[in-house]
Scaffold this motif. Structure first.
Motif, PDB file in Angstrom:
ATOM      1  N   ALA A 262      -6.384   7.497  -9.828  1.00  0.00           N
ATOM      2  CA  ALA A 262      -5.008   7.961 -10.016  1.00  0.00           C
ATOM      3  C   ALA A 262      -4.772   9.275  -9.275  1.00  0.00           C
ATOM      4  CB  ALA A 262      -4.718   8.133 -11.500  1.00  0.00           C
ATOM      5  N   LEU A 263      -5.770  10.167  -9.277  1.00  0.00           N
ATOM      6  CA  LEU A 263      -5.632  11.418  -8.527  1.00  0.00           C
ATOM      7  C   LEU A 263      -5.534  11.153  -7.034  1.00  0.00           C
ATOM      8  CD1 LEU A 263      -8.067  13.891 -10.345  1.00  0.00           C
ATOM      9  CD2 LEU A 263      -5.643  13.488 -10.736  1.00  0.00           C
ATOM     10  N   VAL A 264      -6.312  10.189  -6.550  1.00  0.00           N
ATOM     11  CA  VAL A 264      -6.228   9.819  -5.125  1.00  0.00           C
ATOM     12  C   VAL A 264      -4.844   9.283  -4.812  1.00  0.00           C
ATOM     13  CG1 VAL A 264      -7.095   8.207  -3.393  1.00  0.00           C
ATOM     14  CG2 VAL A 264      -8.701   9.444  -4.840  1.00  0.00           C
ATOM     15  N   ARG A 265      -4.306   8.497  -5.727  1.00  0.00           N
ATOM     16  CA  ARG A 265      -2.959   7.950  -5.517  1.00  0.00           C
ATOM     17  C   ARG A 265      -1.919   9.069  -5.454  1.00  0.00           C
ATOM     18  NH1 ARG A 265      -1.025   2.435  -7.922  1.00  0.00           N
ATOM     19  NH2 ARG A 265       0.921   2.206  -6.772  1.00  0.00           N
ATOM     20  N   LEU A 266      -2.073  10.088  -6.301  1.00  0.00           N
ATOM     21  CA  LEU A 266      -1.153  11.215  -6.276  1.00  0.00           C
ATOM     22  C   LEU A 266      -1.299  12.021  -4.995  1.00  0.00           C
ATOM     23  CD1 LEU A 266      -1.413  12.547  -9.942  1.00  0.00           C
ATOM     24  CD2 LEU A 266       0.648  11.668  -8.847  1.00  0.00           C
ATOM     25  N   ALA A 267      -2.553  12.257  -4.567  1.00  0.00           N
ATOM     26  CA  ALA A 267      -2.794  13.108  -3.401  1.00  0.00           C
ATOM     27  C   ALA A 267      -2.400  12.435  -2.097  1.00  0.00           C
ATOM     28  CB  ALA A 267      -4.268  13.520  -3.360  1.00  0.00           C
ATOM     29  N   ALA A 268      -2.582  11.125  -2.015  1.00  0.00           N
ATOM     30  CA  ALA A 268      -2.291  10.403  -0.764  1.00  0.00           C
ATOM     31  C   ALA A 268      -1.446   9.171  -1.073  1.00  0.00           C
ATOM     32  CB  ALA A 268      -3.595  10.013  -0.069  1.00  0.00           C
ATOM     33  N   PRO A 269      -0.191   9.347  -1.467  1.00  0.00           N
ATOM     34  CA  PRO A 269       0.630   8.188  -1.865  1.00  0.00           C
ATOM     35  C   PRO A 269       0.921   7.234  -0.720  1.00  0.00           C
ATOM     36  CG  PRO A 269       1.963  10.186  -1.762  1.00  0.00           C
ATOM     37  CD  PRO A 269       0.539  10.618  -1.607  1.00  0.00           C
ATOM     38  N   THR A 270       1.163   7.760   0.472  1.00  0.00           N
ATOM     39  CA  THR A 270       1.471   6.888   1.612  1.00  0.00           C
ATOM     40  C   THR A 270       0.274   6.043   1.990  1.00  0.00           C
ATOM     41  OG1 THR A 270       3.045   8.545   2.434  1.00  0.00           O
ATOM     42  CG2 THR A 270       2.323   6.838   3.974  1.00  0.00           C
ATOM     43  N   ALA A 273      -0.430   3.297  -0.558  1.00  0.00           N
ATOM     44  CA  ALA A 273       0.486   2.154  -0.450  1.00  0.00           C
ATOM     45  C   ALA A 273       0.104   1.257   0.727  1.00  0.00           C
ATOM     46  CB  ALA A 273       1.919   2.652  -0.292  1.00  0.00           C
ATOM     47  N   VAL A 274      -0.263   1.852   1.850  1.00  0.00           N
ATOM     48  CA  VAL A 274      -0.613   1.055   3.034  1.00  0.00           C
ATOM     49  C   VAL A 274      -1.898   0.266   2.791  1.00  0.00           C
ATOM     50  CG1 VAL A 274      -1.331   1.187   5.448  1.00  0.00           C
ATOM     51  CG2 VAL A 274       0.579   2.586   4.635  1.00  0.00           C
ATOM     52  N   VAL A 275      -2.930   0.936   2.254  1.00  0.00           N
ATOM     53  CA  VAL A 275      -4.212   0.260   2.026  1.00  0.00           C
ATOM     54  C   VAL A 275      -4.061  -0.820   0.959  1.00  0.00           C
ATOM     55  CG1 VAL A 275      -6.586   0.573   1.237  1.00  0.00           C
ATOM     56  CG2 VAL A 275      -5.550   2.257   2.764  1.00  0.00           C
ATOM     57  N   THR A 278      -2.545  -3.996   2.344  1.00  0.00           N
ATOM     58  CA  THR A 278      -3.414  -4.796   3.215  1.00  0.00           C
ATOM     59  C   THR A 278      -4.628  -5.361   2.490  1.00  0.00           C
ATOM     60  OG1 THR A 278      -4.577  -2.779   3.912  1.00  0.00           O
ATOM     61  CG2 THR A 278      -2.713  -3.505   5.257  1.00  0.00           C
ATOM     62  N   ASP A 279      -4.990  -4.790   1.341  1.00  0.00           N
ATOM     63  CA  ASP A 279      -6.181  -5.240   0.616  1.00  0.00           C
ATOM     64  C   ASP A 279      -5.818  -5.399  -0.853  1.00  0.00           C
ATOM     65  OD1 ASP A 279      -8.689  -5.552  -0.655  1.00  0.00           O
ATOM     66  OD2 ASP A 279      -9.699  -4.453   0.923  1.00  0.00           O
ATOM     67  N   ALA A 280      -5.779  -6.640  -1.321  1.00  0.00           N
ATOM     68  CA  ALA A 280      -5.387  -6.907  -2.708  1.00  0.00           C
ATOM     69  C   ALA A 280      -6.385  -6.329  -3.698  1.00  0.00           C
ATOM     70  CB  ALA A 280      -5.254  -8.415  -2.921  1.00  0.00           C
ATOM     71  N   ARG A 281      -7.655  -6.215  -3.315  1.00  0.00           N
ATOM     72  CA  ARG A 281      -8.655  -5.670  -4.233  1.00  0.00           C
ATOM     73  C   ARG A 281      -8.396  -4.192  -4.516  1.00  0.00           C
ATOM     74  NH1 ARG A 281     -14.110  -7.589  -1.357  1.00  0.00           N
ATOM     75  NH2 ARG A 281     -12.856  -6.939   0.446  1.00  0.00           N
ATOM     76  N   VAL A 282      -7.914  -3.466  -3.514  1.00  0.00           N
ATOM     77  CA  VAL A 282      -7.565  -2.060  -3.737  1.00  0.00           C
ATOM     78  C   VAL A 282      -6.358  -1.964  -4.667  1.00  0.00           C
ATOM     79  CG1 VAL A 282      -6.751   0.045  -2.623  1.00  0.00           C
ATOM     80  CG2 VAL A 282      -8.534  -1.330  -1.535  1.00  0.00           C
ATOM     81  N   ALA A 283      -5.373  -2.810  -4.446  1.00  0.00           N
ATOM     82  CA  ALA A 283      -4.181  -2.803  -5.295  1.00  0.00           C
ATOM     83  C   ALA A 283      -4.534  -3.106  -6.744  1.00  0.00           C
ATOM     84  CB  ALA A 283      -3.165  -3.820  -4.776  1.00  0.00           C
ATOM     85  N   ALA A 284      -5.544  -3.938  -6.959  1.00  0.00           N
ATOM     86  CA  ALA A 284      -5.933  -4.299  -8.327  1.00  0.00           C
ATOM     87  C   ALA A 284      -6.704  -3.181  -9.021  1.00  0.00           C
ATOM     88  CB  ALA A 284      -6.778  -5.571  -8.304  1.00  0.00           C
ATOM     89  N   VAL A 285      -7.346  -2.303  -8.248  1.00  0.00           N
ATOM     90  CA  VAL A 285      -8.211  -1.278  -8.826  1.00  0.00           C
ATOM     91  C   VAL A 285      -7.453   0.021  -9.074  1.00  0.00           C
ATOM     92  CG1 VAL A 285     -10.174   0.229  -8.321  1.00  0.00           C
ATOM     93  CG2 VAL A 285     -10.351  -2.218  -7.908  1.00  0.00           C
ATOM     94  N   VAL A 286      -6.616   0.435  -8.123  1.00  0.00           N
ATOM     95  CA  VAL A 286      -5.906   1.714  -8.264  1.00  0.00           C
ATOM     96  C   VAL A 286      -4.850   1.569  -9.360  1.00  0.00           C
ATOM     97  CG1 VAL A 286      -4.485   3.435  -7.107  1.00  0.00           C
ATOM     98  CG2 VAL A 286      -6.321   2.280  -5.859  1.00  0.00           C
ATOM     99  N   MET A 343     -11.738   3.814   0.956  1.00  0.00           N
ATOM    100  CA  MET A 343     -10.791   3.327   1.956  1.00  0.00           C
ATOM    101  C   MET A 343      -9.569   4.240   2.056  1.00  0.00           C
ATOM    102  SD  MET A 343     -10.922  -0.791   1.261  1.00  0.00           S
ATOM    103  CE  MET A 343      -9.734  -1.154   2.565  1.00  0.00           C
ATOM    104  N   ILE A 344      -9.070   4.700   0.894  1.00  0.00           N
ATOM    105  CA  ILE A 344      -7.865   5.536   0.901  1.00  0.00           C
ATOM    106  C   ILE A 344      -8.172   6.909   1.478  1.00  0.00           C
ATOM    107  CG2 ILE A 344      -6.127   6.630  -0.543  1.00  0.00           C
ATOM    108  CD1 ILE A 344      -6.458   4.252  -2.481  1.00  0.00           C
ATOM    109  N   LEU A 345      -9.268   7.532   1.050  1.00  0.00           N
ATOM    110  CA  LEU A 345      -9.594   8.861   1.541  1.00  0.00           C
ATOM    111  C   LEU A 345      -9.971   8.836   3.015  1.00  0.00           C
ATOM    112  CD1 LEU A 345     -11.558  10.371  -1.474  1.00  0.00           C
ATOM    113  CD2 LEU A 345      -9.235  10.865  -0.746  1.00  0.00           C
TER     114      LEU A 345
END
Length: 550
Positions: A262-270, A273-275, A278-286, A343-345
């Protein structure tokens, strides 16, 4: 410096060789550890050999300018607030306040001053290491900080008694910020008003909600808006620095891995969203943000609170380099959330963190993923040796760092070379063709793990031998070549086996290649290809992959 190596034994041997070959009169082996917070290396001497080093006179720097804080305003700087948070951790936790509130509330500093021992111990914790760094006597530094604290308390109490802190319950923060925009103490005065408003509510989530209310009502004109957001950013950053406060704001249902994601999502929202797109596994985890965190996310998505985003990113790296499990109840889930954050960082590298900082943190975390207790818990639910091997391949895919990668490959090699792995495949109820295809798919995954040539070759040799046994017992290639199916279909199956798509490399693939070559040379094949011109473009890549075309 002669060289840098990863192995301690190798470094010690090199030191002995340098002395033995008389290329040096003395050698020193040190372990260098990078601090991701300061990006400085910390040295630990492992061994010193050879001629003794002459003693160096200790340099004593008698310079008061080297002291970290010299005037009350210095205590409000970020590094000073971090130090206050550390040395007064117990007291701040009991009061459920942050250093920001302590430095802006007269009632809190008077309470701390009256406590006596807590403040005295905090000063001693600062004075001793600062004395070692500056050469100043400890008692001189203690007296200096006692005077500085008295000045700070006096300044804060006088401001409170003089009613210099606005009451935000009766005055909008936008009007207060505009009035203070030209005041040299504007940050201090607005901070006192915000801290006073925070004192009216209890609980970290209620305080966070209040800060978001103030942020949402910030003025539109740039100087006043910047003042409001700078003050709120300080308060929010210190709330996120506290573990219990993060739980209250982000939600108690999130474990440590969910909080970091959740902190990663706050720090790098754009980038998130892009990752995730493109990757459903990331969307399911974050995790999705909820409550006041959604409101903060809107501000950060607009590019505000960049210092907070950098602090959150570094908070994630510190947790990754720490010993705590991200998902104690789910080793598989821990790998998933680590992969998503990596992947996000990586996508956000250069924005708040360098790529090297992120890689170092994930390499350090990878060491815990290849520890015996984690691996045993990770592969424990596996239903059979093949499922266990597939889990270990996934582990090899997701760890980074040379040491962790080597250890993960050792776990994989140990699993594949065990007799029970071969026995489970040979005794399986699946058909020979299905078993060969599963081995081929497994081999392809191992090829993409980035193992060392030695480990990969060892795994491939085992798979080739097992594939040879399964193919020979079932005579798979011969049966396909002589089956009643259409000729081009049989040729396609044999070419897939020869290319490694449906059979592991080795003798089994060689026999499939020989049968495919025999079919290719037959007149019936030429006739079938002439009758079906569309089949040749489909077969040509397989022919090339099988090594049957120039």
């Amino acid at each position: 410096m002669q060289t840098a190596v990863e192995s301690r034994d190798q470094a010690l041997k090199l030191a002995d060789d340098l002395l033995g070959d008389k290329r040096a009169v003395s050698v020193r082996v040190t372990k260098e550890t990078l601090d991701v917070t300061t990006m400085e290396f910390q040295s630990l001497t492992i061994a010193t050999r050879g001629a003794p080093e002459p003693p160096r006179p200790k340099s004593v720097r008698d310079d008061r300018a080297l002291l970290a804080c010299t005037v009350p305003a210095d205590l409000y700087a970020p590094h000073a607030r971090d130090t206050i948070s550390r040395v007064l951790d117990d007291w701040l936790t009991r009061q459920e306040v942050t250093p920001f509130e302590l430095l802006h509330r007269p009632d809190l500093v008077e309470l701390l001053d009256a406590s006596g021992l807590a403040l005295q111990h905090a000063v001693q914790k600062v004075a001793v290491p600062e004395s070692q760094a500056t050469g100043q006597p400890v008692h001189e530094i203690i007296r200096h900080y006692q005077r500085l604290i008295e000045q700070t308390i006096d300044r804060l109490v006088r401001a409170g008694r003089g009613q210099r802190f606005a009451d935000l319950s009766t005055q909008p923060i936008a009007d207060v910020a505009r009035r203070l925009a030209g005041d040299p103490e504007r940050a201090f005065l607005l901070g006192g008003a915000v801290a006073a408003a925070m004192a009216q509510v209890s609980g970290w989530r209620a305080k966070f909600d209040l800060l978001m209310d103030l942020a949402d009502t910030a003025p539109d004109d740039v100087p006043a808006a910047a003042l409001v957001h700078v003050v709120i950013e300080q308060a929010v950053g210190e709330i996120f620095a506290l573990r219990q406060a993060r739980v209250a704001v982000l939600g108690p249902e999130l474990d440590l891995g969910g909080q970091m994601a959740a902190l990663v999502r706050l720090a790098a929202p754009t980038e998130t969203a892009v990752v995730a797109q493109t990757d459903a596994r990331v969307a399911a985890v974050v995790p999705d943000l909820s409550g006041p965190a959604i409101r903060l996310g809107r501000h950060m998505a607009r590019g505000q609170y960049r210092l907070l985003a950098a602090a959150l990113s570094r908070r994630v790296l510190r947790e990754l380099m720490g010993p705590r499990r991200l998902r104690p109840s789910s080793p598989t889930g821990e790998i998933d959330v680590l992969r998503a954050m990596a992947m996000i960082l990586t996508a956000a590298a250069g924005k708040f963190l360098t790529l090297e900082e992120a890689q170092l943190a994930f390499a350090e975390r990878s060491k815990t993923l290849v520890a015996a207790d984690f691996v045993e818990a990770y592969v424990g639910p596996a239903s059979d040796p093949m499922a266990e091997a597939e889990l270990l391949v996934r582990l090899c895919e997701n760890v980074t760092g040379a040491g962790a990668k080597r250890q993960a490959s050792r776990w994989l090699v140990a699993c594949v070379t065990a007799l029970r792995f071969e026995r489970s495949l040979r005794d399986s109820e699946l058909g020979a063709g299905a078993r060969l295809r599963s081995l081929a798919e497994f081999q392809a995954r191992v090829r993409g793990c980035g193992l060392s040539d030695k480990d990969q070759s060892e795994v491939f040799d085992i798979l080739a031998r097992i594939g040879d046994t399964i193919e020979a017992e079932g005579r798979v290639s011969a049966q396909i070549a002589r089956a009643s199916a259409p000729l081009l279909h049989r040729l396609s199956l044999l070419l897939q086996m020869a290319a490694g798509d449906a059979c592991p490399g080795g003798p089994a693939a060689d026999r499939a290649r020989a049968e495919a070559l025999r079919l290719l040379r037959s007149p019936q094949t030429r006739q079938a290809l002439a009758c079906d011109p569309a089949a040749l473009p489909t077969l040509r890549p397989l022919i090339q992959a099988a090594g049957l075309a120039a």
